[in-house]
Design a protein around this motif. Sequence first.
Motif, PDB file in Angstrom:
ATOM      1  N   GLU A   1      15.642  -4.955   2.646  1.00  0.00           N
ATOM      2  CA  GLU A   1      15.555  -5.008   1.017  1.00  0.00           C
ATOM      3  C   GLU A   1      15.588  -3.398   1.035  1.00  0.00           C
ATOM      4  O   GLU A   1      14.717  -3.843  -0.400  1.00  0.00           O
ATOM      5  CB  GLU A   1      14.530  -5.579   1.019  1.00  0.00           C
ATOM      6  CG  GLU A   1      14.326  -7.452   1.060  1.00  0.00           C
ATOM      7  CD  GLU A   1      12.799  -7.594   0.536  1.00  0.00           C
ATOM      8  OE1 GLU A   1      12.775  -8.172  -0.744  1.00  0.00           O
ATOM      9  OE2 GLU A   1      11.912  -8.530   1.256  1.00  0.00           O
ATOM     10  N   GLY A   2      16.702  -2.713   1.925  1.00  0.00           N
ATOM     11  CA  GLY A   2      16.656  -1.224   1.200  1.00  0.00           C
ATOM     12  C   GLY A   2      16.805  -0.909  -0.367  1.00  0.00           C
ATOM     13  O   GLY A   2      16.383   0.249  -0.528  1.00  0.00           O
ATOM     14  N   GLU A   3      17.796  -1.832  -1.233  1.00  0.00           N
ATOM     15  CA  GLU A   3      18.066  -0.774  -2.265  1.00  0.00           C
ATOM     16  C   GLU A   3      16.802  -1.631  -2.647  1.00  0.00           C
ATOM     17  O   GLU A   3      16.785  -0.313  -4.142  1.00  0.00           O
ATOM     18  CB  GLU A   3      19.138  -2.032  -3.528  1.00  0.00           C
ATOM     19  CG  GLU A   3      19.334  -1.842  -4.118  1.00  0.00           C
ATOM     20  CD  GLU A   3      20.062  -0.619  -4.351  1.00  0.00           C
ATOM     21  OE1 GLU A   3      19.416   0.457  -5.678  1.00  0.00           O
ATOM     22  OE2 GLU A   3      20.656   0.552  -3.636  1.00  0.00           O
ATOM     23  N   ARG A   4      16.010  -2.515  -3.173  1.00  0.00           N
ATOM     24  CA  ARG A   4      14.596  -2.875  -3.666  1.00  0.00           C
ATOM     25  C   ARG A   4      13.749  -2.686  -3.658  1.00  0.00           C
ATOM     26  O   ARG A   4      13.017  -1.494  -4.237  1.00  0.00           O
ATOM     27  CB  ARG A   4      14.503  -4.245  -3.556  1.00  0.00           C
ATOM     28  CG  ARG A   4      13.640  -4.898  -4.647  1.00  0.00           C
ATOM     29  CD  ARG A   4      13.558  -6.542  -4.683  1.00  0.00           C
ATOM     30  NE  ARG A   4      12.850  -7.021  -3.171  1.00  0.00           N
ATOM     31  CZ  ARG A   4      11.384  -6.861  -3.447  1.00  0.00           C
ATOM     32  NH1 ARG A   4      10.835  -6.775  -3.828  1.00  0.00           N
ATOM     33  NH2 ARG A   4      10.831  -7.438  -1.580  1.00  0.00           N
ATOM     34  N   ARG A   5      13.504  -1.924  -1.982  1.00  0.00           N
ATOM     35  CA  ARG A   5      12.578  -1.354  -1.879  1.00  0.00           C
ATOM     36  C   ARG A   5      12.598   0.115  -1.420  1.00  0.00           C
ATOM     37  O   ARG A   5      11.301   1.026  -1.894  1.00  0.00           O
ATOM     38  CB  ARG A   5      11.293  -2.137  -0.528  1.00  0.00           C
ATOM     39  CG  ARG A   5      10.785  -3.184  -0.704  1.00  0.00           C
ATOM     40  CD  ARG A   5      10.015  -3.514   0.585  1.00  0.00           C
ATOM     41  NE  ARG A   5       9.520  -4.858  -0.285  1.00  0.00           N
ATOM     42  CZ  ARG A   5       9.005  -5.677   0.675  1.00  0.00           C
ATOM     43  NH1 ARG A   5       8.933  -5.423   2.095  1.00  0.00           N
ATOM     44  NH2 ARG A   5       7.893  -6.646   0.712  1.00  0.00           N
ATOM     45  N   VAL A   6      13.549   0.258  -0.569  1.00  0.00           N
ATOM     46  CA  VAL A   6      13.747   2.423  -0.083  1.00  0.00           C
ATOM     47  C   VAL A   6      14.166   2.144  -1.185  1.00  0.00           C
ATOM     48  O   VAL A   6      14.011   4.367  -1.376  1.00  0.00           O
ATOM     49  CB  VAL A   6      14.524   2.229   1.001  1.00  0.00           C
ATOM     50  CG1 VAL A   6      14.536   3.513   1.940  1.00  0.00           C
ATOM     51  CG2 VAL A   6      13.391   1.243   2.043  1.00  0.00           C
TER      52      VAL A   6
ATOM     53  N   ILE B   1       2.280  12.116  -0.592  1.00  0.00           N
ATOM     54  CA  ILE B   1       4.087  12.246   0.016  1.00  0.00           C
ATOM     55  C   ILE B   1       4.688  13.330  -1.049  1.00  0.00           C
ATOM     56  O   ILE B   1       4.915  13.664  -0.602  1.00  0.00           O
ATOM     57  CB  ILE B   1       4.768  11.160   0.722  1.00  0.00           C
ATOM     58  CG1 ILE B   1       3.621   9.793   1.223  1.00  0.00           C
ATOM     59  CG2 ILE B   1       5.843  10.940   1.040  1.00  0.00           C
ATOM     60  CD1 ILE B   1       4.307   8.551   1.605  1.00  0.00           C
ATOM     61  N   ILE B   2       4.689  12.634  -2.442  1.00  0.00           N
ATOM     62  CA  ILE B   2       5.648  13.742  -2.618  1.00  0.00           C
ATOM     63  C   ILE B   2       5.466  15.313  -2.830  1.00  0.00           C
ATOM     64  O   ILE B   2       5.606  16.299  -2.150  1.00  0.00           O
ATOM     65  CB  ILE B   2       5.716  12.936  -4.484  1.00  0.00           C
ATOM     66  CG1 ILE B   2       6.233  12.267  -4.934  1.00  0.00           C
ATOM     67  CG2 ILE B   2       6.098  14.543  -5.572  1.00  0.00           C
ATOM     68  CD1 ILE B   2       6.574  11.451  -5.503  1.00  0.00           C
ATOM     69  N   MET B   3       3.961  15.639  -2.915  1.00  0.00           N
ATOM     70  CA  MET B   3       3.134  16.527  -2.986  1.00  0.00           C
ATOM     71  C   MET B   3       3.145  17.365  -1.495  1.00  0.00           C
ATOM     72  O   MET B   3       3.212  18.707  -2.091  1.00  0.00           O
ATOM     73  CB  MET B   3       1.641  16.402  -3.610  1.00  0.00           C
ATOM     74  CG  MET B   3       1.871  16.556  -5.103  1.00  0.00           C
ATOM     75  SD  MET B   3       3.076  17.592  -5.921  1.00  0.00           S
ATOM     76  CE  MET B   3       3.057  18.801  -6.158  1.00  0.00           C
ATOM     77  N   TRP B   4       2.787  16.538  -0.653  1.00  0.00           N
ATOM     78  CA  TRP B   4       2.945  17.315   1.040  1.00  0.00           C
ATOM     79  C   TRP B   4       4.516  17.190   1.188  1.00  0.00           C
ATOM     80  O   TRP B   4       4.495  18.374   1.533  1.00  0.00           O
ATOM     81  CB  TRP B   4       2.703  16.097   1.957  1.00  0.00           C
ATOM     82  CG  TRP B   4       2.634  16.080   3.347  1.00  0.00           C
ATOM     83  CD1 TRP B   4       1.266  16.663   4.037  1.00  0.00           C
ATOM     84  CD2 TRP B   4       3.633  15.397   4.185  1.00  0.00           C
ATOM     85  NE1 TRP B   4       1.962  17.154   4.989  1.00  0.00           N
ATOM     86  CE2 TRP B   4       2.572  15.438   5.529  1.00  0.00           C
ATOM     87  CE3 TRP B   4       4.493  15.061   3.761  1.00  0.00           C
ATOM     88  CZ2 TRP B   4       4.127  16.185   6.794  1.00  0.00           C
ATOM     89  CZ3 TRP B   4       5.339  15.130   5.113  1.00  0.00           C
ATOM     90  CH2 TRP B   4       5.187  15.979   6.531  1.00  0.00           C
ATOM     91  N   VAL B   5       4.954  16.787   0.948  1.00  0.00           N
ATOM     92  CA  VAL B   5       6.783  17.301   1.160  1.00  0.00           C
ATOM     93  C   VAL B   5       7.456  18.336   0.723  1.00  0.00           C
ATOM     94  O   VAL B   5       7.289  19.205   1.038  1.00  0.00           O
ATOM     95  CB  VAL B   5       7.934  15.984   1.081  1.00  0.00           C
ATOM     96  CG1 VAL B   5       9.170  16.177   0.930  1.00  0.00           C
ATOM     97  CG2 VAL B   5       7.884  15.114   1.656  1.00  0.00           C
TER      98      VAL B   5
ATOM     99  N   SER C   1       0.639  -1.036   0.033  1.00  0.00           N
ATOM    100  CA  SER C   1       0.118   0.242   0.287  1.00  0.00           C
ATOM    101  C   SER C   1       0.805   1.686   0.181  1.00  0.00           C
ATOM    102  O   SER C   1       0.650   2.462  -0.481  1.00  0.00           O
ATOM    103  CB  SER C   1      -0.585   0.366   1.345  1.00  0.00           C
ATOM    104  OG  SER C   1      -0.659  -0.043   2.771  1.00  0.00           O
ATOM    105  N   PHE C   2       1.812   1.194   0.732  1.00  0.00           N
ATOM    106  CA  PHE C   2       3.402   2.369   0.512  1.00  0.00           C
ATOM    107  C   PHE C   2       3.463   2.874  -1.048  1.00  0.00           C
ATOM    108  O   PHE C   2       3.166   3.714  -1.190  1.00  0.00           O
ATOM    109  CB  PHE C   2       3.983   2.320   1.454  1.00  0.00           C
ATOM    110  CG  PHE C   2       5.190   2.950   1.930  1.00  0.00           C
ATOM    111  CD1 PHE C   2       4.845   3.888   2.366  1.00  0.00           C
ATOM    112  CD2 PHE C   2       6.654   2.932   0.629  1.00  0.00           C
ATOM    113  CE1 PHE C   2       6.059   5.040   2.265  1.00  0.00           C
ATOM    114  CE2 PHE C   2       7.476   4.235   0.683  1.00  0.00           C
ATOM    115  CZ  PHE C   2       6.992   4.990   1.569  1.00  0.00           C
ATOM    116  N   PHE C   3       3.510   1.492  -1.643  1.00  0.00           N
ATOM    117  CA  PHE C   3       3.506   2.022  -2.759  1.00  0.00           C
ATOM    118  C   PHE C   3       3.069   2.240  -3.983  1.00  0.00           C
ATOM    119  O   PHE C   3       3.351   2.064  -4.905  1.00  0.00           O
ATOM    120  CB  PHE C   3       4.582   0.785  -3.350  1.00  0.00           C
ATOM    121  CG  PHE C   3       5.932   0.949  -2.586  1.00  0.00           C
ATOM    122  CD1 PHE C   3       7.555   1.594  -3.195  1.00  0.00           C
ATOM    123  CD2 PHE C   3       6.405  -0.245  -1.601  1.00  0.00           C
ATOM    124  CE1 PHE C   3       8.083   1.471  -2.247  1.00  0.00           C
ATOM    125  CE2 PHE C   3       6.773   0.026  -1.092  1.00  0.00           C
ATOM    126  CZ  PHE C   3       8.582   0.582  -1.112  1.00  0.00           C
TER     127      PHE C   3
END
Length: 336
Positions: free
Chosen positions: A158-163, A141-145, A131-133
């Motif tokens: 799995e940081g390289e694949r997800r984060v 999130i992009i426009m909020w930031v 759901s995060f993606f």
Amino acid sequence: LRRQATIMKSKCGFCTEENCASVCSQCKLQYYCTREHQQQDWVNHKYKCKATIFNYKYPSLDSPKFLIVGGTMFDLKDDFNVNNLVTELKKNQIPYESTVLNRATLIKNLQSGVFSTLVCFGIGSGGEVRSFFHAEVQWNIIMWVTSGGRFILHGEGEGERRVMPVCRNWFGRSWEMKGDFYRRTVHNLQPSCTYLTPDTLKTLPPTVNAKACMISNVPIEEKVYSPESGAVVHSFVRLPGFAGEQIDGGLNLVAMSPFGKGRFAFIGDVNAEQSSMAVIRVLGTFLTKPESAWIRRRVFMSMLHKSNGWSSDEKLDVKWHVLSMQPLCALIMSYI
């Protein structure tokens, strides 16, 4: 660059035909060659469109409030990342709310105007994070930031694949996480981070001893905490790869960059150390310096160049993303 921006602005969002005259009547940013193509693209465009035109509001940093998202690997009440940050915020009398990752709830909270800082734990830990993606979450999130929010993303596993795709594709950073970096060492605060004010530098812990998944390829002005040259692994295990093993150069525990009017940061501590929670608290509450014009230009050009190796869909997505950020459009167009 002016020509490139003009071409991107007038490309059809469905078939990529250039020099289109029709534009979305709501966001005024996405062009189409025909009404039929606009209708066919609505299933993809609607999330970007709605997030772009929403008027996000934030409380003053004099009265910040954190939104903590966790519970991807454990029940929320058992999530030690969330619990340790809550302890840090309570100690400093900073209001917060914690919640499990839920698409509708997250978007509602971002649009509420109540929260100044979003902290997401466990996105790379292997739990259920689809759901995060979702595109609707991504664009909110992009426009909020972009409009002024502060987003602190925790990454491991799995940081390289997800984060890292979030860092690179959503926020245009060059950061990478490759290999197994579950290693403990001392990380020093980097005064070279040009986005930290003197007061913020004084408030942050000078060092953080943490076991972490570290990131590389971070520009010097975005480094917040990094191991010193020649740093070694701290461990009670006396085996190769553990105690005394030298840490690879160029790795970083914490990185931060302005994005529009807001801030985006990464932290790789996997054990939620008290000092790391203090870092999250300070980055989420203290003033930081705005992004300079030449940095904005470098990021904009970097996103264009990096898109050369992507598919046509990925290219369009990122190029639309750059031009759809209303607070930045005037700034970008002023020097191209």
